[in-house]
Design an enzyme around this catalytic site. Structure first.
Site, short mmCIF file in Angstrom:
data_model
loop_
_atom_site.label_atom_id
_atom_site.label_comp_id
_atom_site.label_asym_id
_atom_site.label_seq_id
_atom_site.Cartn_x
_atom_site.Cartn_y
_atom_site.Cartn_z
N HIS A 72 13.02 72.60 2.18
CA HIS A 72 11.60 72.95 2.07
C HIS A 72 11.23 73.82 3.26
O HIS A 72 11.37 73.38 4.40
CB HIS A 72 10.82 71.63 2.10
CG HIS A 72 9.36 71.77 1.86
ND1 HIS A 72 8.45 71.90 2.88
CD2 HIS A 72 8.64 71.78 0.71
CE1 HIS A 72 7.24 71.99 2.36
NE2 HIS A 72 7.32 71.91 1.06
N THR A 166 -2.65 68.82 -1.11
CA THR A 166 -2.25 68.54 0.27
C THR A 166 -3.15 67.51 0.95
O THR A 166 -2.70 66.74 1.78
CB THR A 166 -2.29 69.86 1.06
OG1 THR A 166 -1.50 70.81 0.35
CG2 THR A 166 -1.79 69.70 2.47
N HIS A 197 -1.01 64.00 -2.73
CA HIS A 197 -1.25 63.03 -1.66
C HIS A 197 -2.20 61.95 -2.16
O HIS A 197 -2.94 62.16 -3.11
CB HIS A 197 -1.76 63.76 -0.40
CG HIS A 197 -0.61 64.32 0.37
ND1 HIS A 197 -0.05 63.70 1.44
CD2 HIS A 197 0.12 65.45 0.16
CE1 HIS A 197 0.97 64.42 1.89
NE2 HIS A 197 1.10 65.49 1.13
N HIS A 292 -3.12 32.05 -18.59
CA HIS A 292 -2.07 33.08 -18.54
C HIS A 292 -0.68 32.43 -18.67
O HIS A 292 0.16 32.90 -19.42
CB HIS A 292 -2.14 33.86 -17.22
CG HIS A 292 -3.29 34.80 -17.17
ND1 HIS A 292 -3.14 36.15 -16.93
CD2 HIS A 292 -4.62 34.60 -17.34
CE1 HIS A 292 -4.32 36.74 -16.95
NE2 HIS A 292 -5.24 35.83 -17.18
C1 HCA Z 1 2.39 69.77 4.07
C2 HCA Z 1 3.12 70.49 2.99
C3 HCA Z 1 3.13 69.84 1.67
C4 HCA Z 1 3.91 70.76 0.77
C5 HCA Z 1 3.89 70.45 -0.67
C6 HCA Z 1 4.74 71.35 -1.51
C7 HCA Z 1 1.72 69.60 1.12
O1 HCA Z 1 1.22 70.02 4.23
O2 HCA Z 1 3.04 68.98 4.78
O3 HCA Z 1 5.70 71.91 -1.01
O4 HCA Z 1 4.43 71.48 -2.70
O5 HCA Z 1 1.32 68.47 0.95
O6 HCA Z 1 1.04 70.61 0.90
O7 HCA Z 1 3.76 68.57 1.75
CU CU Z 2 2.70 66.88 1.22
#
Ligand code: HCA
Ligand code: CU
Length: 382
Positions: A72, A166, A197, A292
Protein backbone atom coordinates in the site's frame (compact mmCIF):
# COMPACT_ATOMS: atom_id res chain seq x y z
CA UNK A 1 -23.32 -10.07 -2.65
CA UNK A 2 -22.38 -13.73 -3.14
CA UNK A 3 -18.96 -13.45 -4.75
CA UNK A 4 -17.17 -10.87 -2.69
CA UNK A 5 -13.46 -10.94 -1.92
CA UNK A 6 -11.43 -9.90 1.08
CA UNK A 7 -8.41 -7.65 1.13
CA UNK A 8 -7.03 -8.41 4.56
CA UNK A 9 -5.18 -5.40 5.91
CA UNK A 10 -4.17 -6.46 9.43
CA UNK A 11 -0.55 -6.15 8.30
CA UNK A 12 -1.11 -2.64 6.91
CA UNK A 13 -4.10 -0.79 8.39
CA UNK A 14 -3.78 -3.03 11.46
CA UNK A 15 -0.22 -1.87 11.98
CA UNK A 16 -1.70 1.61 12.39
CA UNK A 17 -3.55 0.42 15.51
CA UNK A 18 -2.27 2.17 18.62
CA UNK A 19 -0.89 -1.00 20.27
CA UNK A 20 0.49 -2.73 17.19
CA UNK A 21 4.11 -3.67 16.88
CA UNK A 22 4.64 -6.77 14.78
CA UNK A 23 8.00 -8.48 14.64
CA UNK A 24 8.96 -10.15 11.37
CA UNK A 25 8.13 -13.55 12.86
CA UNK A 26 4.72 -12.35 14.03
CA UNK A 27 3.94 -10.86 10.63
CA UNK A 28 4.81 -14.16 8.97
CA UNK A 29 2.68 -16.09 11.46
CA UNK A 30 -0.27 -13.76 10.86
CA UNK A 31 0.16 -13.86 7.07
CA UNK A 32 0.18 -17.67 7.11
CA UNK A 33 -2.88 -17.79 9.34
CA UNK A 34 -4.78 -15.41 7.05
CA UNK A 35 -3.74 -17.50 4.08
CA UNK A 36 -5.03 -20.67 5.76
CA UNK A 37 -8.26 -18.88 6.49
CA UNK A 38 -8.58 -18.24 2.77
CA UNK A 39 -8.46 -14.48 2.35
CA UNK A 40 -8.00 -13.39 -1.25
CA UNK A 41 -5.43 -10.67 -0.69
CA UNK A 42 -3.05 -9.73 2.09
CA UNK A 43 -2.12 -6.05 2.17
CA UNK A 44 1.22 -5.04 3.69
CA UNK A 45 2.62 -1.77 5.00
CA UNK A 46 4.42 0.39 2.48
CA UNK A 47 8.03 -0.64 1.91
CA UNK A 48 9.07 3.00 2.21
CA UNK A 49 7.65 3.28 5.73
CA UNK A 50 10.90 1.92 7.18
CA UNK A 51 13.82 -0.36 6.34
CA UNK A 52 12.29 -3.26 8.25
CA UNK A 53 8.92 -2.74 6.60
CA UNK A 54 10.56 -3.28 3.23
CA UNK A 55 12.46 -6.36 4.39
CA UNK A 56 9.29 -7.84 5.94
CA UNK A 57 7.33 -7.20 2.76
CA UNK A 58 9.97 -9.03 0.74
CA UNK A 59 10.04 -11.90 3.23
CA UNK A 60 6.25 -12.38 3.09
CA UNK A 61 6.30 -12.30 -0.72
CA UNK A 62 8.76 -15.21 -0.62
CA UNK A 63 6.48 -17.44 1.47
CA UNK A 64 4.59 -18.65 -1.60
CA UNK A 65 1.14 -18.12 -0.07
CA UNK A 66 -2.05 -18.76 -2.02
CA UNK A 67 -3.32 -15.26 -1.21
CA UNK A 68 -2.07 -12.48 -3.44
CA UNK A 69 0.27 -10.08 -1.70
CA UNK A 70 -0.23 -6.35 -2.02
CA UNK A 71 1.55 -3.38 -0.66
CA UNK A 72 0.00 0.00 0.00
CA UNK A 73 1.67 3.22 -1.11
CA UNK A 74 1.11 6.92 -1.58
CA UNK A 75 0.41 7.95 -5.14
CA UNK A 76 3.99 8.89 -5.78
CA UNK A 77 6.70 7.58 -8.13
CA UNK A 78 9.26 7.42 -5.33
CA UNK A 79 7.06 4.93 -3.49
CA UNK A 80 6.03 3.06 -6.62
CA UNK A 81 9.63 2.42 -7.70
CA UNK A 82 10.39 0.73 -4.38
CA UNK A 83 7.07 -1.16 -4.23
CA UNK A 84 7.47 -2.92 -7.58
CA UNK A 85 10.84 -4.33 -6.53
CA UNK A 86 9.54 -6.11 -3.40
CA UNK A 87 8.03 -9.13 -5.11
CA UNK A 88 4.37 -8.20 -4.48
CA UNK A 89 1.56 -9.30 -6.80
CA UNK A 90 -0.03 -5.89 -6.79
CA UNK A 91 0.11 -2.35 -5.51
CA UNK A 92 -2.66 -0.41 -3.76
CA UNK A 93 -2.25 3.28 -4.43
CA UNK A 94 -4.04 5.95 -2.46
CA UNK A 95 -4.26 9.73 -2.56
CA UNK A 96 -6.37 12.17 -0.59
CA UNK A 97 -9.05 13.87 -2.63
CA UNK A 98 -11.09 15.73 0.00
CA UNK A 99 -10.52 19.44 0.45
CA UNK A 100 -9.27 18.69 3.97
CA UNK A 101 -6.53 16.45 2.72
CA UNK A 102 -5.71 18.62 -0.27
CA UNK A 103 -5.37 21.61 2.01
CA UNK A 104 -3.84 20.20 5.17
CA UNK A 105 -2.08 17.05 4.00
CA UNK A 106 -0.44 16.93 0.57
CA UNK A 107 -1.51 20.36 -0.77
CA UNK A 108 -2.05 19.23 -4.40
CA UNK A 109 -4.89 20.21 -6.75
CA UNK A 110 -7.02 17.73 -8.70
CA UNK A 111 -5.14 18.21 -11.96
CA UNK A 112 -1.88 17.42 -10.29
CA UNK A 113 -3.45 14.39 -8.57
CA UNK A 114 -4.72 13.12 -11.92
CA UNK A 115 -1.35 13.44 -13.64
CA UNK A 116 0.45 11.78 -10.79
CA UNK A 117 -2.08 8.94 -10.68
CA UNK A 118 -1.71 8.24 -14.39
CA UNK A 119 2.07 8.13 -14.13
CA UNK A 120 2.10 5.80 -11.14
CA UNK A 121 -0.56 3.48 -12.58
CA UNK A 122 1.17 3.16 -15.93
CA UNK A 123 4.46 2.45 -14.22
CA UNK A 124 3.04 -0.29 -11.97
CA UNK A 125 1.20 -1.86 -14.90
CA UNK A 126 4.36 -1.83 -17.00
CA UNK A 127 5.87 -4.14 -14.38
CA UNK A 128 3.02 -6.61 -14.87
CA UNK A 129 1.52 -6.05 -11.42
CA UNK A 130 -2.07 -5.57 -10.31
CA UNK A 131 -3.00 -2.01 -9.50
CA UNK A 132 -5.69 -0.44 -7.38
CA UNK A 133 -6.33 3.29 -7.26
CA UNK A 134 -8.17 4.67 -4.26
CA UNK A 135 -9.20 8.11 -3.10
CA UNK A 136 -8.70 8.75 0.60
CA UNK A 137 -11.62 10.44 2.39
CA UNK A 138 -13.93 9.74 -0.56
CA UNK A 139 -17.11 10.70 1.28
CA UNK A 140 -15.93 14.23 2.00
CA UNK A 141 -14.59 14.72 -1.50
CA UNK A 142 -16.37 16.72 -4.15
CA UNK A 143 -18.42 14.20 -6.16
CA UNK A 144 -17.52 15.74 -9.51
CA UNK A 145 -13.80 15.70 -8.67
CA UNK A 146 -14.10 12.16 -7.43
CA UNK A 147 -15.89 10.81 -10.49
CA UNK A 148 -13.47 12.63 -12.77
CA UNK A 149 -10.42 11.08 -11.24
CA UNK A 150 -12.04 7.64 -11.16
CA UNK A 151 -12.98 7.97 -14.82
CA UNK A 152 -9.46 9.03 -15.69
CA UNK A 153 -7.83 6.05 -14.01
CA UNK A 154 -10.47 3.70 -15.35
CA UNK A 155 -9.74 4.82 -18.88
CA UNK A 156 -6.08 3.86 -18.63
CA UNK A 157 -7.13 0.64 -16.94
CA UNK A 158 -6.85 -0.50 -13.31
CA UNK A 159 -7.84 -3.76 -11.64
CA UNK A 160 -9.72 -2.07 -8.83
CA UNK A 161 -10.99 1.34 -7.92
CA UNK A 162 -11.19 2.03 -4.21
CA UNK A 163 -13.55 4.07 -2.09
CA UNK A 164 -12.27 4.88 1.38
CA UNK A 165 -14.29 6.20 4.30
CA UNK A 166 -11.14 7.37 6.02
CA UNK A 167 -12.88 9.18 8.87
CA UNK A 168 -15.80 6.77 9.35
CA UNK A 169 -18.44 9.37 8.53
CA UNK A 170 -20.45 7.50 5.90
CA UNK A 171 -23.79 5.83 6.47
CA UNK A 172 -25.11 2.80 4.58
CA UNK A 173 -27.36 4.76 2.23
CA UNK A 174 -24.58 7.13 1.23
CA UNK A 175 -22.36 4.14 0.57
CA UNK A 176 -24.95 2.47 -1.60
CA UNK A 177 -25.45 5.69 -3.59
CA UNK A 178 -21.76 6.31 -4.16
CA UNK A 179 -21.06 2.73 -5.21
CA UNK A 180 -23.99 2.75 -7.65
CA UNK A 181 -22.89 6.07 -9.09
CA UNK A 182 -19.31 4.96 -9.44
CA UNK A 183 -20.38 1.72 -11.05
CA UNK A 184 -22.33 3.63 -13.67
CA UNK A 185 -19.30 5.62 -14.81
CA UNK A 186 -16.55 3.00 -14.91
CA UNK A 187 -16.11 -0.02 -17.13
CA UNK A 188 -17.78 -3.22 -16.06
CA UNK A 189 -14.46 -5.07 -15.86
CA UNK A 190 -13.11 -2.76 -13.14
CA UNK A 191 -13.83 -4.00 -9.62
CA UNK A 192 -14.82 -1.68 -6.80
CA UNK A 193 -13.06 -2.07 -3.46
CA UNK A 194 -14.25 -0.42 -0.26
CA UNK A 195 -12.52 0.57 2.96
CA UNK A 196 -14.61 1.61 5.95
CA UNK A 197 -13.50 3.02 9.27
CA UNK A 198 -15.72 2.36 12.26
CA UNK A 199 -15.78 5.71 14.10
CA UNK A 200 -19.58 5.80 14.07
CA UNK A 201 -20.13 2.04 14.30
CA UNK A 202 -21.29 1.64 10.69
CA UNK A 203 -18.32 -0.18 9.17
CA UNK A 204 -19.88 -3.62 8.73
CA UNK A 205 -23.23 -2.22 7.62
CA UNK A 206 -21.42 0.00 5.15
CA UNK A 207 -19.45 -2.95 3.81
CA UNK A 208 -22.66 -4.88 3.32
CA UNK A 209 -24.46 -2.09 1.45
CA UNK A 210 -21.34 -1.52 -0.65
CA UNK A 211 -21.57 -5.15 -1.78
CA UNK A 212 -25.29 -4.75 -2.42
CA UNK A 213 -24.49 -1.71 -4.53
CA UNK A 214 -22.08 -3.70 -6.66
CA UNK A 215 -18.71 -3.44 -4.93
CA UNK A 216 -16.70 -6.67 -5.04
CA UNK A 217 -13.95 -6.29 -2.45
CA UNK A 218 -13.92 -5.29 1.22
CA UNK A 219 -10.88 -4.33 3.28
CA UNK A 220 -10.85 -6.00 6.69
CA UNK A 221 -8.60 -6.37 9.72
CA UNK A 222 -8.65 -9.09 12.33
CA UNK A 223 -10.74 -7.76 15.25
CA UNK A 224 -11.10 -4.57 13.21
CA UNK A 225 -7.82 -3.11 14.44
CA UNK A 226 -6.56 0.00 12.65
CA UNK A 227 -6.14 3.76 12.91
CA UNK A 228 -8.30 5.09 15.83
CA UNK A 229 -11.01 2.49 16.53
CA UNK A 230 -10.26 0.64 13.31
CA UNK A 231 -12.07 -0.73 10.28
CA UNK A 232 -14.38 -3.62 9.27
CA UNK A 233 -13.51 -6.65 11.44
CA UNK A 234 -12.87 -9.85 9.50
CA UNK A 235 -14.99 -11.91 11.93
CA UNK A 236 -17.96 -9.55 11.97
CA UNK A 237 -17.96 -9.43 8.18
CA UNK A 238 -17.98 -13.24 8.12
CA UNK A 239 -20.96 -13.22 10.49
CA UNK A 240 -22.83 -10.78 8.25
CA UNK A 241 -21.96 -12.60 5.04
CA UNK A 242 -22.63 -16.17 6.18
CA UNK A 243 -26.22 -15.11 6.72
CA UNK A 244 -26.46 -13.50 3.29
CA UNK A 245 -24.40 -15.94 1.23
CA UNK A 246 -24.06 -19.13 3.30
CA UNK A 247 -22.83 -21.56 0.65
CA UNK A 248 -20.26 -19.16 -0.73
CA UNK A 249 -18.88 -18.21 2.66
CA UNK A 250 -18.78 -21.78 3.98
CA UNK A 251 -17.09 -23.17 0.91
CA UNK A 252 -14.57 -20.38 0.55
CA UNK A 253 -13.37 -19.52 4.04
CA UNK A 254 -11.96 -21.78 6.69
CA UNK A 255 -14.29 -20.46 9.35
CA UNK A 256 -13.11 -22.81 12.07
CA UNK A 257 -9.78 -20.95 12.07
CA UNK A 258 -11.36 -17.63 12.93
CA UNK A 259 -10.99 -17.94 16.67
CA UNK A 260 -7.32 -18.92 16.43
CA UNK A 261 -6.53 -15.97 14.17
CA UNK A 262 -8.31 -13.57 16.49
CA UNK A 263 -6.47 -14.98 19.47
CA UNK A 264 -3.16 -14.69 17.63
CA UNK A 265 -3.74 -11.04 16.76
CA UNK A 266 -5.29 -10.14 20.11
CA UNK A 267 -2.20 -11.45 21.89
CA UNK A 268 0.13 -9.75 19.43
CA UNK A 269 -1.44 -6.35 20.10
CA UNK A 270 -2.23 -6.98 23.76
CA UNK A 271 -5.99 -6.70 23.75
CA UNK A 272 -8.77 -9.10 24.70
CA UNK A 273 -11.33 -10.37 22.27
CA UNK A 274 -14.31 -8.10 23.05
CA UNK A 275 -17.02 -9.77 25.16
CA UNK A 276 -19.65 -8.85 22.59
CA UNK A 277 -17.65 -9.75 19.50
CA UNK A 278 -19.71 -11.48 16.83
CA UNK A 279 -18.97 -15.25 16.81
CA UNK A 280 -16.05 -15.30 19.24
CA UNK A 281 -17.21 -13.04 22.07
CA UNK A 282 -17.40 -15.20 25.21
CA UNK A 283 -21.20 -14.99 25.30
CA UNK A 284 -21.89 -14.97 21.55
CA UNK A 285 -23.68 -18.33 21.77
CA UNK A 286 -24.87 -18.20 25.38
CA UNK A 287 -28.61 -18.34 25.95
CA UNK A 288 -29.92 -17.22 29.28
CA UNK A 289 -33.62 -16.41 29.70
CA UNK A 290 -35.77 -19.44 30.44
CA UNK A 291 -37.95 -18.84 27.40
CA UNK A 292 -34.91 -18.71 25.15
CA UNK A 293 -33.33 -21.77 26.71
CA UNK A 294 -36.47 -23.82 26.24
CA UNK A 295 -36.72 -22.95 22.55
CA UNK A 296 -32.99 -23.44 21.95
CA UNK A 297 -33.21 -26.93 23.45
CA UNK A 298 -36.09 -27.71 21.09
CA UNK A 299 -34.57 -26.09 17.99
CA UNK A 300 -31.49 -23.82 18.13
CA UNK A 301 -32.58 -21.82 15.07
CA UNK A 302 -35.37 -20.31 17.14
CA UNK A 303 -32.90 -17.90 18.71
CA UNK A 304 -29.73 -18.32 16.63
CA UNK A 305 -29.04 -16.87 13.21
CA UNK A 306 -25.47 -18.18 13.27
CA UNK A 307 -24.70 -21.84 13.88
CA UNK A 308 -21.78 -22.01 16.33
CA UNK A 309 -20.64 -25.33 14.80
CA UNK A 310 -19.85 -23.56 11.51
CA UNK A 311 -17.10 -21.78 13.43
CA UNK A 312 -16.00 -24.69 15.57
CA UNK A 313 -17.78 -23.19 18.56
CA UNK A 314 -20.53 -24.57 20.82
CA UNK A 315 -23.64 -23.03 22.27
CA UNK A 316 -24.16 -22.74 25.98
CA UNK A 317 -27.33 -22.64 28.04
CA UNK A 318 -26.82 -20.36 31.03
CA UNK A 319 -29.01 -21.95 33.68
CA UNK A 320 -27.49 -20.63 36.92
CA UNK A 321 -29.59 -17.50 37.30
CA UNK A 322 -33.04 -16.35 38.36
CA UNK A 323 -34.25 -15.97 34.76
CA UNK A 324 -33.79 -19.69 34.21
CA UNK A 325 -36.68 -22.01 33.40
CA UNK A 326 -37.47 -25.61 34.18
CA UNK A 327 -36.54 -26.87 30.71
CA UNK A 328 -33.01 -25.58 31.15
CA UNK A 329 -32.83 -27.09 34.63
CA UNK A 330 -34.20 -30.39 33.35
CA UNK A 331 -31.43 -30.47 30.78
CA UNK A 332 -28.90 -29.87 33.58
CA UNK A 333 -30.49 -32.67 35.60
CA UNK A 334 -30.01 -34.96 32.59
CA UNK A 335 -26.38 -33.86 32.25
CA UNK A 336 -25.84 -34.76 35.89
CA UNK A 337 -27.34 -38.17 35.10
CA UNK A 338 -30.05 -37.77 37.73
CA UNK A 339 -33.69 -38.60 37.26
CA UNK A 340 -36.47 -36.19 38.20
CA UNK A 341 -40.01 -35.96 36.88
CA UNK A 342 -41.15 -32.77 35.14
CA UNK A 343 -43.02 -31.71 38.26
CA UNK A 344 -39.93 -32.29 40.35
CA UNK A 345 -37.86 -30.27 37.89
CA UNK A 346 -40.33 -27.42 38.25
CA UNK A 347 -40.09 -27.60 42.00
CA UNK A 348 -36.30 -27.57 42.07
CA UNK A 349 -36.32 -24.71 39.55
CA UNK A 350 -38.39 -22.69 42.03
CA UNK A 351 -35.72 -23.28 44.67
CA UNK A 352 -32.98 -22.17 42.28
CA UNK A 353 -34.88 -18.99 41.37
CA UNK A 354 -35.37 -18.24 45.05
CA UNK A 355 -31.66 -18.30 45.74
CA UNK A 356 -31.04 -16.46 42.45
CA UNK A 357 -33.14 -13.60 43.78
CA UNK A 358 -30.75 -13.22 46.68
CA UNK A 359 -27.41 -13.45 44.94
CA UNK A 360 -25.55 -14.27 41.75
CA UNK A 361 -25.41 -18.02 41.23
CA UNK A 362 -22.74 -20.26 39.82
CA UNK A 363 -23.01 -23.72 38.36
CA UNK A 364 -21.96 -25.36 41.63
CA UNK A 365 -24.80 -23.62 43.48
CA UNK A 366 -27.32 -25.01 41.05
CA UNK A 367 -25.79 -28.45 41.01
CA UNK A 368 -25.88 -28.74 44.78
CA UNK A 369 -29.48 -27.57 44.96
CA UNK A 370 -30.36 -30.19 42.37
CA UNK A 371 -28.39 -32.93 44.13
CA UNK A 372 -29.84 -32.10 47.57
CA UNK A 373 -33.31 -32.07 46.11
CA UNK A 374 -32.69 -35.37 44.38
CA UNK A 375 -31.65 -36.94 47.68
CA UNK A 376 -34.67 -35.41 49.40
CA UNK A 377 -37.22 -36.79 46.94
CA UNK A 378 -35.58 -40.20 46.88
CA UNK A 379 -35.35 -40.61 50.64
CA UNK A 380 -38.26 -42.66 51.88
CA UNK A 381 -40.29 -40.90 54.57
CA UNK A 382 -39.88 -42.40 58.07
C1 HCA B 1 -5.13 6.17 5.87
C2 HCA B 1 -5.27 5.52 4.54
C3 HCA B 1 -6.42 4.61 4.38
C4 HCA B 1 -6.33 4.09 2.97
C5 HCA B 1 -7.49 3.32 2.48
C6 HCA B 1 -7.32 2.77 1.10
C7 HCA B 1 -7.76 5.30 4.63
O1 HCA B 1 -5.67 7.24 6.03
O2 HCA B 1 -4.44 5.61 6.73
O3 HCA B 1 -6.20 2.55 0.67
O4 HCA B 1 -8.34 2.54 0.44
O5 HCA B 1 -8.45 4.96 5.56
O6 HCA B 1 -8.06 6.22 3.86
O7 HCA B 1 -6.33 3.53 5.31
CU1 CU C 1 -7.85 3.25 6.68
Amino acid sequence: VGNFQIIESTLREGEQFANAFFTTEKKIEIAKALDDFGVDYIELTSPVASEQSRADCEAICKLGLKAKILTHIRCHMDDARVAVETGVDGVDVVIGTSSFLRQYSHGKDMNYISKQAVEVIEFVKSKGLEIRFSSEDSFRSDLVDLLNIYKTVDKIGVNRIGIADTVGCANPRQVYELVRTLKSVISSSTDIECHFHDDTGCAVANAYTALEGGARLIDTCVLGIGERNGIVPLGALMARMIVSAPDYVKSKYNLKKLRDIETLVAEAVQVNIPFNNPITGFCAFTHKAGIHAKAILANPSTYEILNPHDFGMTRYIHFANRLTGWNAIKSRVDQLDLHLTDDECKEVTAKIKKLGDIRQLNIDDVDSIIKDYHVEVNTPAV
